[in-house]
Design a protein around this motif. Structure first.
Motif, PDB file in Angstrom:
ATOM      1  N   ASP A  57      -1.789   4.878  -3.652  1.00 56.38           N
ATOM      2  CA  ASP A  57      -0.490   4.990  -2.623  1.00 56.38           C
ATOM      3  C   ASP A  57      -0.754   6.339  -2.059  1.00 56.38           C
ATOM      4  OD1 ASP A  57       2.286   4.778  -1.844  1.00 56.38           O
ATOM      5  OD2 ASP A  57       2.617   6.538  -3.010  1.00 56.38           O
ATOM      6  N   VAL A  58      -1.247   7.454  -2.699  1.00 55.77           N
ATOM      7  CA  VAL A  58      -1.528   8.634  -1.887  1.00 55.77           C
ATOM      8  C   VAL A  58      -2.619   8.429  -0.872  1.00 55.77           C
ATOM      9  CG1 VAL A  58      -2.754  10.866  -2.538  1.00 55.77           C
ATOM     10  CG2 VAL A  58      -0.888   9.992  -3.988  1.00 55.77           C
TER      11      VAL A  58
ATOM     12  N   GLU B  20      -3.467   5.919   0.692  1.00 59.57           N
ATOM     13  CA  GLU B  20      -2.768   5.079   1.815  1.00 59.57           C
ATOM     14  C   GLU B  20      -2.013   6.177   2.878  1.00 59.57           C
ATOM     15  OE1 GLU B  20       0.480   1.657   2.185  1.00 59.57           O
ATOM     16  OE2 GLU B  20      -1.264   1.048   0.837  1.00 59.57           O
ATOM     17  N   ARG B  21      -1.167   6.878   2.092  1.00 61.77           N
ATOM     18  CA  ARG B  21      -0.235   7.633   2.821  1.00 61.77           C
ATOM     19  C   ARG B  21      -0.995   8.963   3.548  1.00 61.77           C
ATOM     20  NH1 ARG B  21       3.911  10.276  -0.713  1.00 61.77           N
ATOM     21  NH2 ARG B  21       2.856   9.578  -2.549  1.00 61.77           N
ATOM     22  N   SER B  22      -2.013   9.286   2.916  1.00 64.34           N
ATOM     23  CA  SER B  22      -2.873  10.243   3.523  1.00 64.34           C
ATOM     24  C   SER B  22      -3.622   9.642   4.808  1.00 64.34           C
ATOM     25  CB  SER B  22      -3.899  10.661   2.273  1.00 64.34           C
ATOM     26  OG  SER B  22      -3.551  11.255   1.681  1.00 64.34           O
ATOM     27  N   ARG B  23      -4.080   8.296   4.675  1.00 63.54           N
ATOM     28  CA  ARG B  23      -4.579   7.970   5.901  1.00 63.54           C
ATOM     29  C   ARG B  23      -3.829   7.675   6.870  1.00 63.54           C
ATOM     30  NH1 ARG B  23      -6.451   3.650   2.870  1.00 63.54           N
ATOM     31  NH2 ARG B  23      -8.050   4.294   1.432  1.00 63.54           N
ATOM     32  N   ALA B  24      -2.404   7.251   6.783  1.00 63.12           N
ATOM     33  CA  ALA B  24      -1.428   7.060   7.625  1.00 63.12           C
ATOM     34  C   ALA B  24      -1.263   8.327   8.227  1.00 63.12           C
ATOM     35  CB  ALA B  24      -0.316   6.371   6.946  1.00 63.12           C
ATOM     36  N   ALA B  25      -1.056   9.474   7.653  1.00 63.14           N
ATOM     37  CA  ALA B  25      -0.666  10.702   8.146  1.00 63.14           C
ATOM     38  C   ALA B  25      -1.888  11.369   9.081  1.00 63.14           C
ATOM     39  CB  ALA B  25      -0.507  11.750   7.180  1.00 63.14           C
TER      40      ALA B  25
END
Length: 103
Positions: free
Chosen positions: A62-63, A65-70
């Motif tokens: 999850d972290v 994925e969120r880091s990539r999105a950011a």
């Protein structure tokens, strides 16, 4: 991620790895212990350890994925508004310079 957040995340992951390694070693060391209570306790610990590993893997995914999105969002914003990005970066640099110069 900020450096403090990254350092805290790395420490948490390292601590969790150490905990799982120690727990697995404890389970191996007590494997020859007999008795219903010892077997039940070992089974509970193994189950909890397995669940904790799964939860950590899900959290890590999850972290990531969120880091990539950011990162993608920041990249997209900078590419769509390059001069505004330069102005914001210069402003932040100026403020940090002023704050660090006061000490």
């Amino acid at each position: 991620m900020t450096m403090a957040t990254e350092a805290a995340r790395k420490k948490l992951v390292d601590d969790f790895k150490a905990l799982t390694t120690d727990t697995e070693e404890l389970l191996r060391a007590t494997a020859n212990q007999t008795g219903e209570r010892a077997s039940a306790a070992r089974a509970r610990v193994e189950e909890r350890l397995h669940k904790a590993k799964e939860a950590m893997d899900e959290l890590r995914e999850d972290v990531m994925e969120r880091s990539r999105a950011a990162a993608e969002a920041a990249d997209r914003t900078v590419r769509e508004h390059p001069w505004e990005s330069v102005a914001v970066a210069a402003g932040v640099g100026f403020l940090l310079g002023m704050l660090s110069g006061r000490r």
